[in-house]
Design a protein around this motif. Structure first.
Motif, PDB file in Angstrom:
ATOM      1  N   TRP A 101      18.020  33.747  43.465  1.00  0.00           N
ATOM      2  CA  TRP A 101      16.719  33.128  43.670  1.00  0.00           C
ATOM      3  C   TRP A 101      16.553  32.807  45.147  1.00  0.00           C
ATOM      4  O   TRP A 101      17.448  32.225  45.765  1.00  0.00           O
ATOM      5  CB  TRP A 101      16.582  31.840  42.856  1.00  0.00           C
ATOM      6  CG  TRP A 101      16.390  32.065  41.392  1.00  0.00           C
ATOM      7  CD1 TRP A 101      17.339  32.032  40.418  1.00  0.00           C
ATOM      8  CD2 TRP A 101      15.146  32.353  40.736  1.00  0.00           C
ATOM      9  NE1 TRP A 101      16.775  32.275  39.190  1.00  0.00           N
ATOM     10  CE2 TRP A 101      15.431  32.478  39.354  1.00  0.00           C
ATOM     11  CE3 TRP A 101      13.837  32.515  41.172  1.00  0.00           C
ATOM     12  CZ2 TRP A 101      14.443  32.759  38.409  1.00  0.00           C
ATOM     13  CZ3 TRP A 101      12.850  32.804  40.238  1.00  0.00           C
ATOM     14  CH2 TRP A 101      13.159  32.917  38.885  1.00  0.00           C
ATOM     15  N   ARG A 124      13.457  31.508  48.143  1.00  0.00           N
ATOM     16  CA  ARG A 124      12.168  30.842  48.244  1.00  0.00           C
ATOM     17  C   ARG A 124      11.609  30.979  49.652  1.00  0.00           C
ATOM     18  O   ARG A 124      12.347  31.147  50.615  1.00  0.00           O
ATOM     19  CB  ARG A 124      12.268  29.365  47.861  1.00  0.00           C
ATOM     20  CG  ARG A 124      13.086  28.507  48.815  1.00  0.00           C
ATOM     21  CD  ARG A 124      13.244  27.106  48.263  1.00  0.00           C
ATOM     22  NE  ARG A 124      14.009  26.242  49.149  1.00  0.00           N
ATOM     23  CZ  ARG A 124      14.421  25.022  48.833  1.00  0.00           C
ATOM     24  NH1 ARG A 124      14.128  24.512  47.631  1.00  0.00           N
ATOM     25  NH2 ARG A 124      15.111  24.299  49.707  1.00  0.00           N
ATOM     26  N   VAL A 127      18.341  30.503  47.770  1.00  0.00           N
ATOM     27  CA  VAL A 127      18.460  29.238  47.061  1.00  0.00           C
ATOM     28  C   VAL A 127      19.740  29.213  46.237  1.00  0.00           C
ATOM     29  O   VAL A 127      20.531  28.276  46.314  1.00  0.00           O
ATOM     30  CB  VAL A 127      17.248  28.992  46.147  1.00  0.00           C
ATOM     31  CG1 VAL A 127      17.433  27.708  45.340  1.00  0.00           C
ATOM     32  CG2 VAL A 127      15.967  28.923  46.975  1.00  0.00           C
ATOM     33  N   ASP A 139      10.940  21.193  48.419  1.00  0.00           N
ATOM     34  CA  ASP A 139      11.254  22.324  47.553  1.00  0.00           C
ATOM     35  C   ASP A 139      10.029  23.194  47.300  1.00  0.00           C
ATOM     36  O   ASP A 139      10.144  24.262  46.689  1.00  0.00           O
ATOM     37  CB  ASP A 139      11.811  21.847  46.213  1.00  0.00           C
ATOM     38  CG  ASP A 139      13.161  21.164  46.348  1.00  0.00           C
ATOM     39  OD1 ASP A 139      14.004  21.652  47.127  1.00  0.00           O
ATOM     40  OD2 ASP A 139      13.371  20.141  45.662  1.00  0.00           O
ATOM     41  N   TYR A 176       8.939  31.014  44.842  1.00  0.00           N
ATOM     42  CA  TYR A 176      10.304  31.362  44.471  1.00  0.00           C
ATOM     43  C   TYR A 176      10.354  32.796  43.972  1.00  0.00           C
ATOM     44  O   TYR A 176       9.582  33.194  43.099  1.00  0.00           O
ATOM     45  CB  TYR A 176      10.826  30.402  43.398  1.00  0.00           C
ATOM     46  CG  TYR A 176      11.212  29.054  43.962  1.00  0.00           C
ATOM     47  CD1 TYR A 176      12.545  28.678  44.077  1.00  0.00           C
ATOM     48  CD2 TYR A 176      10.232  28.168  44.406  1.00  0.00           C
ATOM     49  CE1 TYR A 176      12.899  27.447  44.615  1.00  0.00           C
ATOM     50  CE2 TYR A 176      10.579  26.943  44.948  1.00  0.00           C
ATOM     51  CZ  TYR A 176      11.912  26.583  45.052  1.00  0.00           C
ATOM     52  OH  TYR A 176      12.261  25.365  45.586  1.00  0.00           O
TER      53      TYR A 176
END
Length: 117
Positions: free
Chosen positions: A36, A38, A48, A89, A93
């Motif tokens: 993953w 982002r 990530v 955050d 993503y």
């Protein structure tokens, strides 16, 4: 054709949780390393979390202890469980799959995660 489709993004409050899913097709999922990434507005894409075909995991320091990556080979799906979410955050993503034997990376289209009160 190879396709990675992310889902599960959305708007959450700081401190909240969200689980992202990435469903893969067109590849032998079980032998692929998955990850993953982002990308926040105006910033470059960053790793990530990743998980190998042998289920070894790696996390960015910024998410250690808060995020968990996992995979379900029977469902050809990789997940990212996100807890204690912070405004930083917030990003799109992306799911990635790669296999060393072909030296090629497949990417999904991304799913938006917004952490805001």
């Amino acid at each position: 054709q190879v396709q990675l489709v992310e889902s599960g993004g959305g708007l959450v409050q700081p401190g909240g949780s969200l689980r992202l899913s990435c469903a893969a097709s067109g590849i032998i999922f079980s032998i692929y390393a998955m990850g993953w990434y982002r990308q926040a507005p105006g910033k470059q894409r960053e790793l990530v979390a990743s998980i190998t075909s042998g289920a070894y995991t790696n996390y960015a320091d910024s998410v250690k202890g808060r995020f968990t990556i996992s995979r379900d080979n029977a469902k050809n799906t990789v997940y990212l469980e996100m807890n204690s979410l912070k405004p930083e955050d917030t990003a799109v993503y992306y799911c990635k799959g790669n296999y060393a034997g072909i030296r090629y990376e497949y990417w999904g289209q991304g799913t938006q995660v917004t952490v805001s009160s």
